[in-house]
Design a protein around this motif. Structure first.
Motif, short mmCIF file in Angstrom:
data_model
loop_
_atom_site.label_atom_id
_atom_site.label_comp_id
_atom_site.label_asym_id
_atom_site.label_seq_id
_atom_site.Cartn_x
_atom_site.Cartn_y
_atom_site.Cartn_z
N GLN A 108 42.85 24.99 31.75
CA GLN A 108 41.35 24.66 32.54
C GLN A 108 41.75 24.05 33.87
N PHE A 109 41.47 24.73 35.00
CA PHE A 109 41.61 24.25 36.20
C PHE A 109 40.15 23.56 36.95
N VAL A 110 40.45 22.57 37.38
CA VAL A 110 38.84 21.89 38.11
C VAL A 110 39.34 21.39 39.47
N GLY A 111 38.51 22.18 40.20
CA GLY A 111 38.65 21.89 41.65
C GLY A 111 37.82 20.71 41.89
N LEU A 112 38.56 19.86 42.78
CA LEU A 112 37.88 18.43 43.24
C LEU A 112 37.17 18.40 44.54
N GLY A 113 36.66 19.84 44.71
CA GLY A 113 35.91 19.73 46.15
C GLY A 113 36.30 19.97 47.42
N LYS A 114 37.40 20.40 47.61
CA LYS A 114 37.94 20.55 48.84
C LYS A 114 37.75 22.07 48.99
N SER A 115 38.82 22.95 48.91
CA SER A 115 38.75 24.38 49.17
C SER A 115 39.93 25.19 49.01
N ASP A 116 39.82 26.36 49.35
CA ASP A 116 41.03 27.26 49.09
C ASP A 116 41.81 27.14 48.02
N TYR A 117 41.02 27.46 46.71
CA TYR A 117 41.62 27.66 45.41
C TYR A 117 42.55 28.77 45.00
N GLY A 118 42.34 29.83 46.02
CA GLY A 118 43.22 31.07 46.03
C GLY A 118 43.03 31.73 44.62
N VAL A 119 44.20 32.07 43.96
CA VAL A 119 44.08 33.04 42.78
C VAL A 119 43.34 32.51 41.72
N LEU A 120 43.30 31.01 41.51
CA LEU A 120 42.75 30.24 40.40
C LEU A 120 41.08 30.72 40.30
N GLU A 121 40.52 30.97 41.44
CA GLU A 121 39.17 31.22 41.54
C GLU A 121 39.15 32.89 40.97
N ARG A 122 39.87 33.63 41.10
CA ARG A 122 39.85 35.10 41.05
C ARG A 122 40.35 35.44 39.65
N PHE A 123 41.10 34.49 38.81
CA PHE A 123 41.86 34.85 37.65
C PHE A 123 40.96 35.49 36.50
N ASP A 124 39.71 34.92 36.43
CA ASP A 124 38.96 35.73 35.40
C ASP A 124 38.76 37.23 35.62
N THR A 125 38.66 37.78 36.87
CA THR A 125 38.56 39.06 37.28
C THR A 125 39.68 39.64 37.26
N LEU A 126 41.06 39.33 37.04
CA LEU A 126 42.02 39.78 37.10
C LEU A 126 42.66 40.73 36.03
N PRO A 127 42.53 42.11 36.18
CA PRO A 127 42.91 43.05 34.71
C PRO A 127 44.44 42.76 34.38
N GLY A 128 44.68 43.36 33.00
CA GLY A 128 46.08 43.48 32.55
C GLY A 128 46.42 42.44 31.61
N ARG A 129 45.52 41.71 31.11
CA ARG A 129 45.92 40.46 30.38
C ARG A 129 45.10 40.73 28.96
N ARG A 130 45.84 40.45 27.78
CA ARG A 130 45.18 40.60 26.47
C ARG A 130 44.07 39.58 26.17
N VAL A 131 44.19 38.46 26.71
CA VAL A 131 43.17 37.60 26.48
C VAL A 131 42.99 36.91 27.63
N ASP A 132 42.11 36.07 28.22
CA ASP A 132 41.75 35.27 29.39
C ASP A 132 42.21 34.05 28.89
N ASN A 133 43.27 33.51 29.58
CA ASN A 133 43.88 32.15 29.09
C ASN A 133 43.56 31.19 30.34
N VAL A 134 42.81 31.57 31.15
CA VAL A 134 42.54 30.46 32.39
C VAL A 134 41.09 30.48 32.49
#
Length: 460
Positions: free
Chosen positions: A396-422
């Motif tokens: 569980q990642f928590v962003g503390l208000g700056k910016s540029d979280y990169g792949v962490l923001e997109r992980f829910d939509t990334l395909p090819g994983r048996r379960v969503d672990n992020v």
């Protein structure tokens, strides 16, 4: 376009999309070395935070627009992609420091500005210097919607720390000496921070009960544990247990959040999650910047002084690596000067994964990972988290208000994983988020992962 020789104070327009600023000199026996660097300034002439300083210990800006390319045969180079600079960056100062002497001892000192795409020389500035150990060689600046370059040649006898302080960089009271040499192929050498995990002193571990806390803290913890239980029940996970691991960003841009007490409040609020979910109420903990470091376990009894004792943000070294341990450190404390100031999330993710594999538990693991952004190792982070899909860990990642979280923001939509672990969410100011809202957001995806992971046979 022919190269333009510039005198001090002269300027030229820059049409190139990206440029390389090459500091050059004639090396020789007994002469000092030189290091190129860059500072990204806003219209007010100051950096936004320490992450806006690009140099050998922090060779890449989080935006990717400015990179320290490294040293070769009497040259040191910084590359600037003008088209990728954030709109709020008004000026890029091209600076340098002398290592082992003064700039006056360097023969043939010169700054070349090249078109990064073609290698064409755009301008050259022959620099005259004396007793200075740091200088501003030149600057790229915006004017009427276009970029220009100015030859500056301003020296600083106070060295790189004095120069950086003038532009708003936070510098330790007694910075560690700059190393005598910097290997061009590895501007950031590995730091020996991955020591065996320390533990709290026996006296602190003997009693882990809430009764040892100050009255106000004990009341807050009790109420927050109830709120954690309510959040779990709302999401269908009443009575769930988990090993809880805390990861705290200690990169340079986090300094203000430490000094304002924001991180201390986060630690106290996360202690309630561990107290409710974890059988022994403890949290294993890591901090990270350029390098990860295992911290002493956080127990309920040790909560009041834990952060102050073990994550000392003001001791993170900006200028080089210390050669001796800091005086007065307590047993088990991490020398924060070795952690560095960059964002290298993938390293701490890998270390936590190693710990979980080496220390299997009956309950699944919940990692609470706090960062203010500046994520740029996207491919490496994605590789680690994809590999962790088959492991009994939810991140569980928590962003503390700056910016540029990169792949962490997109992980829910990334395909090819048996379960969503992020899971990921960001808040502008976590201090104004109520406990019920924070725990709801923190725990909303964990129960659904538990269900999916059981069905997939990842957890029992």
């Amino acid at each position: 376009m022919a190269s333009v020789p510039l005198s001090k104070g002269a300027n030229i327009p820059v049409a190139a999309v990206a440029v390389r600023a090459v500091l050059s000199w004639t090396p020789g026996a007994g002469t000092p070395d030189a290091d190129a660097s860059a500072l990204l300034l806003t219209e007010g002439g100051r950096v936004r935070d320490d992450g806006d300083f690009v140099f050998y210990n922090q060779p890449r800006h989080s935006s990717g627009a400015v990179r320290h390319q490294g040293k070769r045969d009497g040259t040191d180079t910084v590359e600037v992609d003008l088209s990728s600079l954030e709109a709020c960056v008004d000026r890029v100062v091209l600076s340098a420091s002398a290592d082992g002497g003064t700039f006056g001892q360097l023969r043939g000192l010169r700054l070349l500005l090249l078109d990064a795409a073609s290698g064409t020389e755009l301008a050259r500035f022959d620099i005259t210097a004396g007793a200075e150990t740091a200088l501003v060689a030149g600057e790229l600046y915006r004017r009427a919607g276009a970029w220009k370059f100015r030859a500056v040649g301003q020296g600083y006898a106070a060295g790189l720390a004095g120069l950086a302080t003038d532009y708003g960089i936070t510098v330790d009271d007694a910075p560690a000496p700059v190393p005598e040499a910097h290997a061009p192929q590895a501007p950031v050498p590995p730091a020996p921070v991955a020591a065996p995990p320390p533990t709290l002193p026996q006296a602190a571990r003997a009693g882990r009960g809430e009764e040892q806390l100050p009255v106000d803290m004990r009341k807050r913890l009790s109420l927050r544990k109830q709120q954690v239980a309510v959040s779990l029940s709302k999401h269908g996970a009443a009575g769930a247990t988990a090993r809880v691991i805390l990861v705290l960003d200690a990169s340079g841009s986090m300094a203000m959040l430490y000094s304002r007490g924001v991180v201390a409040d986060v630690v106290e609020r996360m202690a309630a999650v561990a107290a409710q979910l974890d059988d022994d109420g403890e949290m294993q903990a890591w901090t990270f910047a350029t390098h990860p470091a295992r911290l002493p376990d956080l127990t309920v009894a040790g909560l009041p002084q834990w952060l102050q004792l073990h994550v000392r943000g003001g001791e993170m070294s900006l200028f080089g690596r210390p050669k001796k341990p800091k005086k007065g450190m307590r047993p088990g404390q991490v020398d924060m000067r070795l952690v560095g100031i960059q964002n290298e999330e993938q390293k701490v993710i890998a270390e936590v994964r190693d710990y979980v594999r080496a220390n299997p538990a009956q309950a699944p693991t919940l990692v609470l990972f706090f960062s203010d952004g500046g994520v740029y190792r996207n491919a490496e982070i994605e590789r680690e988290l994809r590999a962790a899909v088959e492991e009994p860990v939810f991140w569980q990642f928590v962003g503390l208000g700056k910016s540029d979280y990169g792949v962490l923001e997109r992980f829910d939509t990334l395909p090819g994983r048996r379960v969503d672990n992020v899971g990921f969410f960001a808040v502008d100011d976590i201090a104004v988020v109520s406990d019920p809202e924070l725990y709801d957001r923190l725990l909303t995806e964990f129960p659904s992962w538990l269900t999916a992971a059981r069905r997939a046979g990842i957890i029992g």
